[in-house]
Scaffold this motif. Structure first.
Motif, PDB file in Angstrom:
ATOM      1  N   GLY A 168       0.825  -1.211   0.000  1.00 35.98           N
ATOM      2  CA  GLY A 168       0.000   0.000   0.000  1.00 35.98           C
ATOM      3  C   GLY A 168       0.853   1.253   0.000  1.00 35.98           C
ATOM      4  N   PHE A 169       1.934   1.212   0.765  1.00 35.53           N
ATOM      5  CA  PHE A 169       2.837   2.359   0.867  1.00 35.53           C
ATOM      6  C   PHE A 169       3.550   2.601  -0.467  1.00 35.53           C
ATOM      7  CE2 PHE A 169       7.034   4.065   2.009  1.00 35.53           C
ATOM      8  CZ  PHE A 169       6.644   5.200   2.680  1.00 35.53           C
ATOM      9  N   VAL A 170       4.069   1.523  -1.033  1.00 36.85           N
ATOM     10  CA  VAL A 170       4.801   1.640  -2.310  1.00 36.85           C
ATOM     11  C   VAL A 170       3.866   2.112  -3.417  1.00 36.85           C
ATOM     12  CG1 VAL A 170       6.016   0.304  -4.084  1.00 36.85           C
ATOM     13  CG2 VAL A 170       6.509  -0.085  -1.674  1.00 36.85           C
ATOM     14  N   GLU A 171       2.654   1.547  -3.458  1.00 39.66           N
ATOM     15  CA  GLU A 171       1.686   1.901  -4.503  1.00 39.66           C
ATOM     16  C   GLU A 171       1.277   3.379  -4.391  1.00 39.66           C
ATOM     17  OE1 GLU A 171       0.896  -0.009  -6.866  1.00 39.66           O
ATOM     18  OE2 GLU A 171      -0.710   1.152  -7.809  1.00 39.66           O
ATOM     19  N   ALA A 172       1.083   3.824  -3.138  1.00 44.05           N
ATOM     20  CA  ALA A 172       0.620   5.197  -2.923  1.00 44.05           C
ATOM     21  C   ALA A 172       1.686   6.226  -3.292  1.00 44.05           C
ATOM     22  CB  ALA A 172       0.212   5.374  -1.463  1.00 44.05           C
ATOM     23  N   LEU A 173       2.939   5.903  -3.000  1.00 46.45           N
ATOM     24  CA  LEU A 173       4.010   6.880  -3.193  1.00 46.45           C
ATOM     25  C   LEU A 173       4.999   6.383  -4.249  1.00 46.45           C
ATOM     26  CD1 LEU A 173       4.588   7.677   0.586  1.00 46.45           C
ATOM     27  CD2 LEU A 173       3.206   8.965  -1.008  1.00 46.45           C
ATOM     28  N   ARG A 174       4.464   5.773  -5.314  1.00 44.14           N
ATOM     29  CA  ARG A 174       5.320   5.131  -6.325  1.00 44.14           C
ATOM     30  C   ARG A 174       6.384   6.065  -6.911  1.00 44.14           C
ATOM     31  NH1 ARG A 174       5.799   0.462  -8.339  1.00 44.14           N
ATOM     32  NH2 ARG A 174       3.939  -0.365  -7.386  1.00 44.14           N
ATOM     33  N   ALA A 190      -2.574  -7.723   8.889  1.00 46.62           N
ATOM     34  CA  ALA A 190      -1.428  -7.230   9.664  1.00 46.62           C
ATOM     35  C   ALA A 190      -0.551  -6.326   8.797  1.00 46.62           C
ATOM     36  CB  ALA A 190      -0.625  -8.410  10.199  1.00 46.62           C
ATOM     37  N   GLN A 191      -0.358  -6.716   7.541  1.00 42.15           N
ATOM     38  CA  GLN A 191       0.440  -5.872   6.633  1.00 42.15           C
ATOM     39  C   GLN A 191      -0.225  -4.510   6.447  1.00 42.15           C
ATOM     40  OE1 GLN A 191       0.926  -8.148   3.052  1.00 42.15           O
ATOM     41  NE2 GLN A 191       2.301  -9.624   4.002  1.00 42.15           N
ATOM     42  N   ARG A 192      -1.557  -4.538   6.316  1.00 42.16           N
ATOM     43  CA  ARG A 192      -2.294  -3.266   6.157  1.00 42.16           C
ATOM     44  C   ARG A 192      -2.165  -2.400   7.402  1.00 42.16           C
ATOM     45  NH1 ARG A 192      -8.074  -4.666   3.339  1.00 42.16           N
ATOM     46  NH2 ARG A 192      -7.293  -5.475   1.376  1.00 42.16           N
ATOM     47  N   GLU A 193      -2.204  -3.036   8.572  1.00 39.94           N
ATOM     48  CA  GLU A 193      -2.081  -2.292   9.827  1.00 39.94           C
ATOM     49  C   GLU A 193      -0.734  -1.556   9.867  1.00 39.94           C
ATOM     50  OE1 GLU A 193      -4.468  -2.442  12.696  1.00 39.94           O
ATOM     51  OE2 GLU A 193      -3.272  -0.652  13.049  1.00 39.94           O
ATOM     52  N   ILE A 194       0.317  -2.245   9.445  1.00 40.30           N
ATOM     53  CA  ILE A 194       1.653  -1.641   9.485  1.00 40.30           C
ATOM     54  C   ILE A 194       1.746  -0.468   8.507  1.00 40.30           C
ATOM     55  CG2 ILE A 194       4.066  -2.077   8.870  1.00 40.30           C
ATOM     56  CD1 ILE A 194       3.752  -4.798  10.190  1.00 40.30           C
ATOM     57  N   VAL A 195       1.210  -0.663   7.314  1.00 43.82           N
ATOM     58  CA  VAL A 195       1.233   0.425   6.326  1.00 43.82           C
ATOM     59  C   VAL A 195       0.445   1.630   6.853  1.00 43.82           C
ATOM     60  CG1 VAL A 195       0.410   1.115   4.044  1.00 43.82           C
ATOM     61  CG2 VAL A 195       1.603  -1.053   4.323  1.00 43.82           C
ATOM     62  N   MET A 219     -19.264   7.383   5.758  1.00 43.48           N
ATOM     63  CA  MET A 219     -18.255   7.042   4.751  1.00 43.48           C
ATOM     64  C   MET A 219     -18.138   5.547   4.504  1.00 43.48           C
ATOM     65  SD  MET A 219     -15.158   9.695   5.459  1.00 43.48           S
ATOM     66  CE  MET A 219     -14.404   9.338   3.885  1.00 43.48           C
ATOM     67  N   ALA A 220     -17.534   5.221   3.375  1.00 41.80           N
ATOM     68  CA  ALA A 220     -17.199   3.836   3.075  1.00 41.80           C
ATOM     69  C   ALA A 220     -15.711   3.628   3.323  1.00 41.80           C
ATOM     70  CB  ALA A 220     -17.529   3.525   1.631  1.00 41.80           C
ATOM     71  N   ARG A 221     -15.280   2.367   3.301  1.00 43.81           N
ATOM     72  CA  ARG A 221     -13.886   2.053   3.572  1.00 43.81           C
ATOM     73  C   ARG A 221     -12.972   2.516   2.432  1.00 43.81           C
ATOM     74  NH1 ARG A 221     -14.087  -3.248   3.282  1.00 43.81           N
ATOM     75  NH2 ARG A 221     -15.153  -3.290   5.255  1.00 43.81           N
ATOM     76  N   LEU A 222     -11.825   3.087   2.787  1.00 39.52           N
ATOM     77  CA  LEU A 222     -10.833   3.478   1.777  1.00 39.52           C
ATOM     78  C   LEU A 222      -9.932   2.293   1.458  1.00 39.52           C
ATOM     79  CD1 LEU A 222      -9.840   6.916   3.327  1.00 39.52           C
ATOM     80  CD2 LEU A 222     -11.125   6.598   1.223  1.00 39.52           C
ATOM     81  N   LYS A 223      -9.202   2.392   0.349  1.00 40.32           N
ATOM     82  CA  LYS A 223      -8.199   1.368   0.033  1.00 40.32           C
ATOM     83  C   LYS A 223      -6.891   1.736   0.744  1.00 40.32           C
ATOM     84  CE  LYS A 223      -7.822   0.357  -4.341  1.00 40.32           C
ATOM     85  NZ  LYS A 223      -7.721   0.689  -5.778  1.00 40.32           N
TER      86      LYS A 223
END
Lengths: 108, 330
Positions: free
Chosen positions: A67-73, B132-137, B295-299
């Motif tokens: 998500g981080f990489v995609e957002a700030l590519r 968990a990966q999403r939480e970290i991001v 609101m709806a959930r964001l990506k």
């Protein structure tokens, strides 16, 4: 007992003592709940919306920052270009950045 | 620091924050339901939920790392509860006043999210790993604007001569709004707005509930949790909601109403304490309840981009306005 940081402070031992006390309380609360389940049955199979899950398959760590990489590519690509894999380049960056920090500290 | 005072005050905060968090959850769910044209659950529903989870089986998935899987919910509760001991709760100074500052609070606030991510990874489940990966991001995204907000407020306090500026006693007893000029008020308003945006992300609530995302990844990092472990995460969330509300109140609205009403003594403390509960609930209502209904959930990439570019820019603009205010007002 307080660690001082100029405008801030904290006491690790006091936090640790209270964290131990809260852990004990949480542990007691946890012990009041049911602990059992049907080991070795379907119940312990990871949920995958009913799809069969092959043994030992996991989500790879390479997607950790997707998500981080995609957002700030654009930024990530630029930073990635600096990573040439050549040690001399990394050392050069280190020396340059140290010089910049040194200059900033000297000037301030 | 009197040890006995710390012990009984900590006990009150620990028990009170759990109860208060669950009461807020009940009110939040009722109001959200009403806004959606539903009757909603009874106010005591969160208590019933915890009670029911206590008698449910505590399943450990086949591929889990058991000790970490069990430790994560405990770590989340411990971090959520201990952060409250450093925050001013109403007219009273923090229980651990002088033993920890705002920087420690920021780290402790991050711990429940770290614990949830650890628990997700320890679950050995694809959905939990993705969660968990999403939480970290998400943490990587909202921590910087949150830090800018805190630094902005503290820096202005320090320039006005208040010391130690990172102390919650200083922050919680010094409303900045009346001490700065028009530029400073504008800067504070921007920082406050940024903190309101960060609040639902910190609490993983819609539109920032991407680590759980029930309709997409079936609960994400909590998908494998059940029974008492899930109850602990539920309690940690309830307590962290109170902590986040208390932090917003301490940073931006550390006002009481007892003095304007001409009250003193015990009545003043009682009225200010009740007013504090109302302020915390108002923060939760504005930043969590109304937002999650509307609101709806964001990506996850939208969240990362949103926090790193517009929200961080707004926070830095707020900080810049405070600096300008210092230059103009002195």
């Amino acid at each position: 007992m307080n660690l001082l940081t100029g405008e801030g402070f904290w006491s690790p031992l006091v936090w640790l003592a209270l964290a131990v006390a809260v852990t004990a309380l949480t542990w007691w609360f946890r012990s009041k709940g049911r602990q059992d389940y049907k080991k070795g049955t379907e119940q312990a199979t990871p949920f995958l919306s009913g799809e069969p899950m092959p043994e030992g398959v996991h989500v790879g760590g390479q997607h950790l920052y997707w998500g981080f990489v995609e957002a700030l590519r654009p930024f990530v690509e630029r930073i990635r270009a600096f990573h040439t894999g050549v040690v001399v380049d990394y050392v050069t960056w280190l020396v340059v950045m140290l010089a910049v920090v040194f200059l900033v500290v000297m000037l301030s | 620091m009197n040890v006995l005072h710390v012990i009984w005050q900590s006990a009150v905060v620990v028990l009170g924050s759990g109860l208060l968090g669950l009461v807020y959850k009940g009110i939040d769910r009722k109001l959200a339901a009403r806004m959606q044209g539903r009757i909603g659950p009874p106010l005591r529903q969160p208590f019933l939920d915890v009670g029911k989870l206590m008698v449910k089986e505590n399943v450990v998935p086949r591929d889990a790392v058991p000790w970490l899987f069990h430790a994560a919910p405990i770590l989340a509760v411990v971090a959520s509860v201990t952060v409250l001991l450093y925050l001013p709760l109403g007219p009273f100074p923090p229980v651990l006043s002088g033993r920890g500052d705002l920087i420690l609070i920021l780290y402790l606030l991050a711990m429940p999210a770290v614990a949830m991510a650890l628990g997700g990874f320890a679950s050995g489940s694809p959905f939990a790993s993705v969660g968990a990966q999403r939480e970290i991001v998400m943490m990587m995204s909202y921590e910087f604007p949150l830090a800018v907000v805190v630094v902005g407020v503290v820096w202005r306090l320090a320039t006005l001569g208040f010391s130690p500026a990172f102390s919650m006693v200083t922050v919680g007893s010094t409303p900045l709004w009346g001490l700065v000029g028009p530029l400073g008020v504008l800067g504070l308003a921007l920082l406050f707005l940024c903190l309101l945006v960060v609040t639902p992300a910190e609490l993983s609530k819609i539109p920032f509930d991407i680590p759980e995302a029930e309709t997409e990844i079936a609960g994400g990092l909590l998908v494998e949790y059940s029974g008492v472990n899930l109850a602990l995460f539920y309690l940690a969330d309830a307590v962290k909601t109170v902590a986040m509300g208390a932090l917003v109140v301490a940073l931006f609205f550390p006002y009481g109403i007892a003095s304007p009403l001409g009250l003193s003594g015990g009545w003043a403390a009682l009225v200010d304490q009740l007013f504090f509960f109302v302020k915390v609930f108002a923060v939760v209502f504005v930043a969590v309840t109304t937002v999650r209904v509307a609101m709806a959930r964001l990506k996850v990439d939208q969240v990362a981009r949103g926090f790193w570019i517009p929200v961080t820019a707004a926070a830095l603009a707020g900080l810049a306005l405070l600096v300008l205010d210092k230059v103009v007002m002195g």
